[in-house]
Design a protein around this motif. Structure first.
Motif, PDB file in Angstrom:
ATOM      1  N   ALA A 149       0.832  -1.196   0.000  1.00  0.00           N
ATOM      2  CA  ALA A 149       0.000   0.000   0.000  1.00  0.00           C
ATOM      3  C   ALA A 149       0.868   1.247   0.000  1.00  0.00           C
ATOM      4  N   THR A 150       0.245   2.365  -0.370  1.00  0.00           N
ATOM      5  CA  THR A 150       0.892   3.673  -0.355  1.00  0.00           C
ATOM      6  C   THR A 150      -0.028   4.645   0.357  1.00  0.00           C
ATOM      7  N   LEU A 151       0.499   5.408   1.308  1.00  0.00           N
ATOM      8  CA  LEU A 151      -0.308   6.357   2.071  1.00  0.00           C
ATOM      9  C   LEU A 151       0.076   7.786   1.705  1.00  0.00           C
ATOM     10  N   HIS A 152      -0.944   8.586   1.380  1.00  0.00           N
ATOM     11  CA  HIS A 152      -0.751  10.001   1.067  1.00  0.00           C
ATOM     12  C   HIS A 152      -1.526  10.820   2.096  1.00  0.00           C
ATOM     13  N   ALA A 153      -0.804  11.528   2.966  1.00  0.00           N
ATOM     14  CA  ALA A 153      -1.445  12.383   3.959  1.00  0.00           C
ATOM     15  C   ALA A 153      -1.776  13.737   3.344  1.00  0.00           C
ATOM     16  N   SER A 154      -2.787  14.422   3.906  1.00  0.00           N
ATOM     17  CA  SER A 154      -3.220  15.737   3.399  1.00  0.00           C
ATOM     18  C   SER A 154      -3.428  15.667   1.891  1.00  0.00           C
ATOM     19  N   PHE A 155      -4.280  14.746   1.468  1.00  0.00           N
ATOM     20  CA  PHE A 155      -4.452  14.456   0.050  1.00  0.00           C
ATOM     21  C   PHE A 155      -5.101  15.600  -0.704  1.00  0.00           C
ATOM     22  N   LEU A 156      -6.213  16.116  -0.211  1.00  0.00           N
ATOM     23  CA  LEU A 156      -6.950  17.185  -0.890  1.00  0.00           C
ATOM     24  C   LEU A 156      -6.664  18.527  -0.230  1.00  0.00           C
ATOM     25  N   PRO A 157      -6.865  19.628  -0.943  1.00  0.00           N
ATOM     26  CA  PRO A 157      -6.821  20.927  -0.273  1.00  0.00           C
ATOM     27  C   PRO A 157      -7.805  20.935   0.889  1.00  0.00           C
ATOM     28  N   ALA A 158      -7.461  21.629   1.961  1.00  0.00           N
ATOM     29  CA  ALA A 158      -8.261  21.580   3.185  1.00  0.00           C
ATOM     30  C   ALA A 158      -9.713  21.959   2.941  1.00  0.00           C
TER      31      ALA A 158
END
Length: 511
Positions: free
Chosen positions: A182-191
């Motif tokens: 798996a790959t994790l992307h934090a803060s994916f979308l603009p807030a």
């Protein structure tokens, strides 16, 4: 006369002040702390002067004088002291703490050690952007991948085993691909976009329902609520006009259209997922080639999604893998988390098979064990075995994070959302976690094309996980045994089984 003896505790990071009479201490104390230099000041007084001068507003003096007094924007290495001796670690920690008051002293000590005692270098490391995952703290959160302190490593394939009965807690996104597919992307979308999407999802939740199915000859309901979404009206009409899609043997009668923000973020999800797949193929998979049955490069797209709601700490979902019936083999799923942070776990349940069609699959062979029972027969008792149980990986998924489960995840791993003892409420979602699993349904696996068993019900696609000779192969099987029962009919279905065949890109070959 009373003087102050300041002693800094580096481990706890605080200064303890004792009021002592110098006459009660040894001669060494008097020599070290009370000896005065030619300017009439003791060493303690000089250090106090230098400490506060480091944060004083610079005065318009000559260039030479300006270099003698450090300022907040240019902290010196604190190695050349007035008496020629290096300042203590405690003094440097005090400087760092004043420059970065939000960081724990334990982290400041780690940074100072990593910077070989240089306050300048430690302060520069502390100023670098860090991961938004805050469940644990480690030095790696301050460092970029190119830092000389953290050398880049190649992600192993297959992944190393996790000891039985152990749980490996991963604290940063960079650790995830080294222990899970798996790959994790934090803060994916603009807030603002994440907030808008969460608001829309919370408005949908009251109409959600629980999935009902049969498990171990008992009727059970899912412990959380969910709903099924599609990207277009055309696909929604196709779902209903062709008999509908099944989940655990039950027809999904309600099909919803994506919310406006779900539609708006779809291109962002598709671009990131395709980029992540391409990077994994090039750097992880053998020979830099995609695994057999994976979609061609750049072909993953969002067609549908399950939206799940976990309301409160105790709502969870047990160990499972997502059904492949309409996704096909080697599927990739993108899971977006919104609202409350929850713990997500994965564990490997079968080896990764590189070529399921080969006579002798290229898999890791576990030692002989108990009798195998799934999907076929064994030849001799001494050759009967089961995959040895492994430990599990724990990942905390915060608000606005995207977890990409890669091609080998559904066939060889299972995942769950772990119950929590307590949770930290989200300002907007309160105790709710919204999870959107974006999926790519294949055009060649629509409900009208799925084989039907002797019971007349559309089959489910599964992968063999326990029979060594057929490891990794796929089959279509009867799923009547999963259907909710309101009567006293005999348990089970017809036992129908048909081996599935696919081309190299995972599209079915019908015979």
């Amino acid at each position: 006369m009373t003087r102050f003896h300041a002693t800094a505790r580096s481990v706890r990071g605080r200064i303890l002040v004792h009021h002592n009479d110098p006459q009660q201490h040894s001669g060494r104390f008097s020599t070290q702390f009370l000896a005065r230099s030619s300017d009439g000041m003791s060493r303690v007084e000089r250090r106090k002067r230098d400490f506060f001068s480091a944060f004083a507003k610079p005065q318009p003096t000559a260039k030479k004088q300006k270099q003698d007094i450090p300022t907040t924007t240019e902290v010196t290495d604190i190695k050349d002291t007035p008496d020629g001796e290096e300042e203590s670690t405690d003094f440097k920690l005090a400087l760092l703490s004043s420059l970065h008051p939000s960081l724990p002293h334990e982290d400041l000590l780690e940074l100072l050690l990593a910077a070989d005692g240089s306050v300048d270098a430690a302060s520069a490391l502390a100023a670098k952007p860090r991961s938004t995952i805050t469940t644990q703290s480690s030095l790696s959160t301050f460092l970029s991948p190119s830092s000389s302190i953290v050398s880049p490593r190649r992600i192993p394939f297959p992944l190393p085993p996790i000891p039985k009965f152990k749980t490996l807690h991963l604290s940063t996104p960079s650790q995830v691909p080294f222990h899970a597919p798996a790959t994790l992307h934090a803060s994916f979308l603009p807030a603002a976009t994440a907030t808008q999407l969460l608001t829309e999802c919370l408005a949908e939740v009251p109409a959600f329902g629980r999935y009902e199915f049969r498990l171990f000859e008992r009727n059970v309901s899912s412990p959380h609520t969910a709903a099924f979404y599609v990207a277009s009206k055309e696909m929604a009409a196709r779902h209903t006009s062709r008999g509908g899609y099944l989940y655990n043997g039950t027809t999904l009668e309600t099909v919803r259209l994506f919310t406006p923000t779900m539609t708006a973020v779809t291109p962002i999800v598709e671009r990131l997922v395709n980029d992540s797949i391409a990077e994994r193929v090039a750097s992880v998979y053998p020979g830099g080639r995609k695994l057999k049955y994976m979609l061609p490069e750049g072909k993953w797209r969002v067609t549908s999604a399950f939206m799940n709601c976990y309301d409160g700490a105790k709502q969870s979902v047990g160990w499972h893998s997502d059904q492949l019936t309409y996704l096909g083999p080697r599927t990739v799923i993108a899971s977006l988390s919104l609202g409350v942070e929850r713990e997500f776990r994965l564990r490997r349940v079968a080896p990764v098979t590189l070529d399921p069609d080969a006579e002798s699959p290229d898999t890791a062979s576990p030692p002989p064990g108990e009798e195998s029972t799934e999907g076929g027969q064994t030849d001799k008792p001494e050759e009967e075995w089961r995959w040895q149980p492994e430990g599990q990986v724990s990942i905390h998924l915060p608000h606005n994070s995207l977890l990409i489960m890669h091609a080998e995840c559904q066939e060889s791993w299972k995942h769950s959302v772990h119950p929590a003892n307590n949770i930290s409420p989200h300002p907007l979602a309160n105790n709710k976690r919204i999870n959107i699993t974006f999926r790519c349904y294949r055009d060649a696996l629509t409900p009208d094309k799925i084989p039907r068993c002797k019971c007349g019900v559309a089959c489910v696609l599964k992968a063999v996980q326990r029979v060594k000779e057929k490891m990794g192969r796929y089959f279509w099987g009867c799923q009547v045994g999963n259907q909710w029962r309101d009567d006293e009919k005999e348990e089970g279905g017809c036992g129908y089984l048909l081996w599935a065949k696919f081309d190299d890109d995972g599209d079915p070959i019908w015979e």
